[in-house]
Design an enzyme around this catalytic site. Structure first.
Site, short mmCIF file in Angstrom:
data_model
loop_
_atom_site.label_atom_id
_atom_site.label_comp_id
_atom_site.label_asym_id
_atom_site.label_seq_id
_atom_site.Cartn_x
_atom_site.Cartn_y
_atom_site.Cartn_z
N CYS A 146 0.83 -1.21 0.00
CA CYS A 146 0.00 0.00 0.00
C CYS A 146 0.87 1.26 0.00
CB CYS A 146 -0.96 -0.02 1.17
SG CYS A 146 -0.23 -0.54 2.74
N1 LIG Z 1 -4.60 -4.19 5.07
C1 LIG Z 1 -4.04 -3.52 4.08
O1 LIG Z 1 -4.27 -2.31 3.92
C2 LIG Z 1 -3.12 -4.22 3.13
C3 LIG Z 1 -2.68 -3.51 2.01
C4 LIG Z 1 -1.81 -4.13 1.09
C5 LIG Z 1 -1.41 -5.44 1.32
N2 LIG Z 1 -1.84 -6.09 2.45
C6 LIG Z 1 -1.36 -7.47 2.63
O2 LIG Z 1 -2.43 -8.35 2.32
C7 LIG Z 1 -2.37 -9.51 3.17
C8 LIG Z 1 -3.69 -9.62 3.93
O3 LIG Z 1 -3.84 -8.45 4.72
P1 LIG Z 1 -5.15 -8.17 5.60
O4 LIG Z 1 -5.05 -6.77 6.04
O5 LIG Z 1 -6.35 -8.64 4.89
O6 LIG Z 1 -4.84 -9.13 6.84
P2 LIG Z 1 -5.85 -9.65 7.95
O7 LIG Z 1 -7.02 -8.74 8.05
O8 LIG Z 1 -5.03 -9.90 9.16
O9 LIG Z 1 -6.35 -11.04 7.35
C9 LIG Z 1 -5.48 -12.09 6.99
C10 LIG Z 1 -6.26 -13.40 6.97
O10 LIG Z 1 -5.34 -14.47 6.74
C11 LIG Z 1 -5.65 -15.59 7.58
N3 LIG Z 1 -4.43 -15.89 8.34
C12 LIG Z 1 -3.89 -15.21 9.35
N4 LIG Z 1 -2.74 -15.78 9.76
C13 LIG Z 1 -2.55 -16.85 8.99
C14 LIG Z 1 -1.54 -17.83 8.93
N5 LIG Z 1 -0.48 -17.81 9.72
N6 LIG Z 1 -1.69 -18.79 8.03
C15 LIG Z 1 -2.75 -18.82 7.22
N7 LIG Z 1 -3.74 -17.90 7.25
C16 LIG Z 1 -3.63 -16.92 8.11
C17 LIG Z 1 -6.73 -15.17 8.54
O11 LIG Z 1 -7.92 -15.82 8.20
P3 LIG Z 1 -8.40 -17.19 8.87
O12 LIG Z 1 -7.78 -17.32 10.22
O13 LIG Z 1 -9.89 -17.00 8.93
O14 LIG Z 1 -7.98 -18.23 7.91
C18 LIG Z 1 -6.92 -13.68 8.30
O15 LIG Z 1 -8.29 -13.32 8.23
C19 LIG Z 1 -1.16 -9.31 4.09
O16 LIG Z 1 -0.05 -9.99 3.57
C20 LIG Z 1 -0.94 -7.79 4.05
O17 LIG Z 1 0.39 -7.41 4.29
C21 LIG Z 1 -2.68 -5.52 3.33
#
Ligand SMILES: NC(=O)c1ccc[n+]([C@@H]2O[C@H](COP(=O)([O-])OP(=O)(O)OC[C@H]3O[C@@H](n4cnc5c(N)ncnc54)[C@H](OP(=O)(O)O)[C@@H]3O)[C@@H](O)[C@H]2O)c1
Length: 340
Positions: A146
């Site tokens: 981001c």
């Molecule tokens: N948030 C942002 O603004 C943003 C922007 C750009 C990129 N990203 C990237 O996009 C990815 C997702 O971000 P997010 O903000 O959506 O994260 P999040 O809200 O923390 O969600 C990640 C999901 O992945 C699953 N998870 C968590 N730990 C895990 C593990 N160790 N192994 C397997 N599954 C796991 C969980 O779902 P379950 O437990 O239900 O399976 C969780 O709901 C990350 O890599 C982040 O760096 C985020």
């Protein structure tokens, strides 16, 4: 219709993808996964009317040509990318696992070895405004971070003119959804609300590697694009505002710099350059796939550039949909018109 699945659908980027893809004219949302909530309906986990039952990743039957979006933390994504790629799917990874070009660079910034170095060579960095031609037909797309999206779009036109000199000072503020949905002490309401916290300042934040990678490929100026970066946690739900301090290599008329941006982004549906001197704010981009750029001259050489994106849309899920559209030859703006 294109069959689409989302891995990690209960996190913020997964939920945003569901919202965007639900109104995409060419997409059928085939399956959603969650390990923590497998077996439950999405509506039981998040306030939504989407009743789809969540599957565990191992339960999913992959079809060749499916599009698989991975919304997992970095490190956790690699094995899942391998499985989807080997099944013949189009893979769009929102984590950082495939964003850096070499295993050595990945290990240096992320502190652990890359598990899929061979797949890393196949990944395309999905910043459409810079690498659109590489994204067409790509089977593995690393969706950019981001902060780097806001910074690279704001600096790329200048970097390729040779006018930009280093160091570049980047001060960015991100809404709390940028830290993901899992609760942490620093994103707890009482810690974050009515506060503003810098973190990982200087040369510490991993996103510097993506900024220097993209700008380095275009760089015509003296030296290299050395970045000093100060990210902040801002107590709003969503949005990133980057305020960037740059010094040009030579005296330049303000209109000349503004024109560089106007010409460069003239045909981009999701980048908007404001009139000279007008600043970008979070409101310019919230709930849209837009990056809004403001150019303010200070004197003949020094400029302050402001760049605004919605971290969950242009900074993550919207850009991922844009990448899917390009990779599959769909209309690039399909499913992303809201808030244009
Ligand atoms: N948030 C942002 O603004 C943003 C922007 C750009 C990129 N990203 C990237 O996009 C990815 C997702 O971000 P997010 O903000 O959506 O994260 P999040 O809200 O923390 O969600 C990640 C999901 O992945 C699953 N998870 C968590 N730990 C895990 C593990 N160790 N192994 C397997 N599954 C796991 C969980 O779902 P379950 O437990 O239900 O399976 C969780 O709901 C990350 O890599 C982040 O760096 C985020």
């Amino acid at each position: 219709m294109v069959r689409v699945g989302i891995v990690g659908a209960t996190g913020y980027t997964g939920l945003e993808l569901i919202r965007l893809l639900s109104s995409h004219p060419d997409v059928e949302l085939a399956w959603l996964t969650s390990e923590t909530h497998a077996g439950q309906r999405l509506a039981e986990v998040y306030p939504t009317t989407v009743e789809t039952r969540l599957l565990s990743w191992q339960e999913v039957s992959l079809h060749r040509e499916d599009v698989v979006f991975l919304c997992l933390p970095h490190g956790a994504s690699m094995a899942a990318v391998r499985r989807a790629y080997d099944a013949g799917c189009y893979v769009i990874d929102l984590s950082a696992d495939f964003r850096l070009p070499t295993p050595a660079l990945y290990e240096r910034w992320y502190g652990h070895p890359h598990q899929e170095p061979e797949l890393l060579t196949k990944a395309v960095y999905g910043l459409p405004e810079v690498y659109r031609e590489r994204v067409r037909g790509a089977r593995l797309i690393a969706n950019p971070g981001c902060y780097p999206t806001s910074v690279n779009l704001a600096l790329y036109p200048l970097a390729r003119t040779g006018l930009l000199s280093a160091p570049i000072i980047v001060d960015s503020k991100s809404g709390v959804s940028g830290a993901g949905r899992k609760p942490k002490l620093n994103t707890h309401f009482v810690e974050a609300n009515e506060n503003l916290s810098p973190y990982a300042i200087g040369r510490q934040h991993r996103h510097i590697a993506e900024m220097e990678r993209v700008l380095g490929e275009a760089w015509q100026g003296p030296g290299t694009p050395d970045i000093l970066f100060a990210p902040h946690l801002l107590p709003v739900s969503r949005g990133i505002l980057s305020t960037i301090y740059v010094t040009l290599a030579q005296d330049t008329r303000p209109e000349q710099v503004w024109e560089v941006y106007q010409v460069h982004y003239a045909h981009e549906p999701f980048v908007h350059v404001l009139p000279l001197g007008q600043v970008a704010t979070l409101r310019h981009s919230q709930y849209s796939n837009r990056c809004v750029i403001g150019l303010t001259p200070v004197d003949a050489r020094r400029w302050i550039i402001t760049s605004s994106i919605d971290n969950l849309i242009k900074g993550a899920s919207g850009q991922a949909v844009q990448n899917m559209n390009i990779a599959l030859g769909l209309v690039e703006t399909a499913g992303l018109e809201t808030g244009l």
